[in-house]
Design a protein around this motif. Sequence first.
Motif, short mmCIF file in Angstrom:
data_model
loop_
_atom_site.label_atom_id
_atom_site.label_comp_id
_atom_site.label_asym_id
_atom_site.label_seq_id
_atom_site.Cartn_x
_atom_site.Cartn_y
_atom_site.Cartn_z
N CYS A 87 21.96 -29.89 17.23
CA CYS A 87 22.33 -29.25 17.95
C CYS A 87 21.68 -28.33 17.54
O CYS A 87 22.47 -27.50 16.59
N CYS A 90 25.57 -25.29 19.09
CA CYS A 90 25.88 -25.12 18.70
C CYS A 90 26.35 -25.99 17.06
O CYS A 90 27.16 -25.43 16.15
N CYS A 121 22.84 -30.72 22.48
CA CYS A 121 24.36 -31.61 22.55
C CYS A 121 24.47 -32.31 23.45
O CYS A 121 23.48 -30.82 24.57
N CYS A 124 26.18 -28.88 24.91
CA CYS A 124 25.92 -27.62 25.33
C CYS A 124 24.68 -27.86 26.01
O CYS A 124 23.92 -26.68 26.41
ZN LIG Z 1 25.35 -28.30 20.93
#
Ligand SMILES: [Zn+2]
Length: 126
Positions: A87, A90, A121, A124
């Motif tokens: 991701c 994050c 992800c 997010c």
């Molecule tokens: Zn993420």
Amino acid sequence: MGIIRKTKSVEALLNEFNKSSSAISAKKLIQSLDSKFNKTTIYRVLDKLEDDGVLHSFLGKNGLKWYAKCNDCSSNKHRDLHPHFQCLDCGKVDCLAVSVSLPKIPNRKIEVSQLLIQGKCETCFA
Ligand SMILES: [Zn+2]
Ligand SMILES: [Zn+2]
Ligand SMILES: [Zn+2]
């Protein structure tokens, strides 16, 4: 799975992987364990666990090394041909339970495939 001596350092490392289903970077593992074990020990145990088919490693963004738990691997054969997802928001990395079809390459036997897919992800992306 090979025979692993359950030393304190092996247990501590496996414990980190049992806590989360995501992959963990070598850097993060060292940060969380370096109060108890030295870096050399941690790297040695990671190598050993990888040799024994317990963990597999791959390269993430910026060439950082990541480790994740194996499924169905043995001490002489890793079967981790799945892609990994990182991701970009994050930084979380996990194994994707999808199969990608690899090209048949004449006169080559594929043993390792490193496919890193990057994006957002499930957390997010929302
Ligand atoms: Zn993420
Ligand atoms: Zn494996
Ligand atoms: Zn994986």
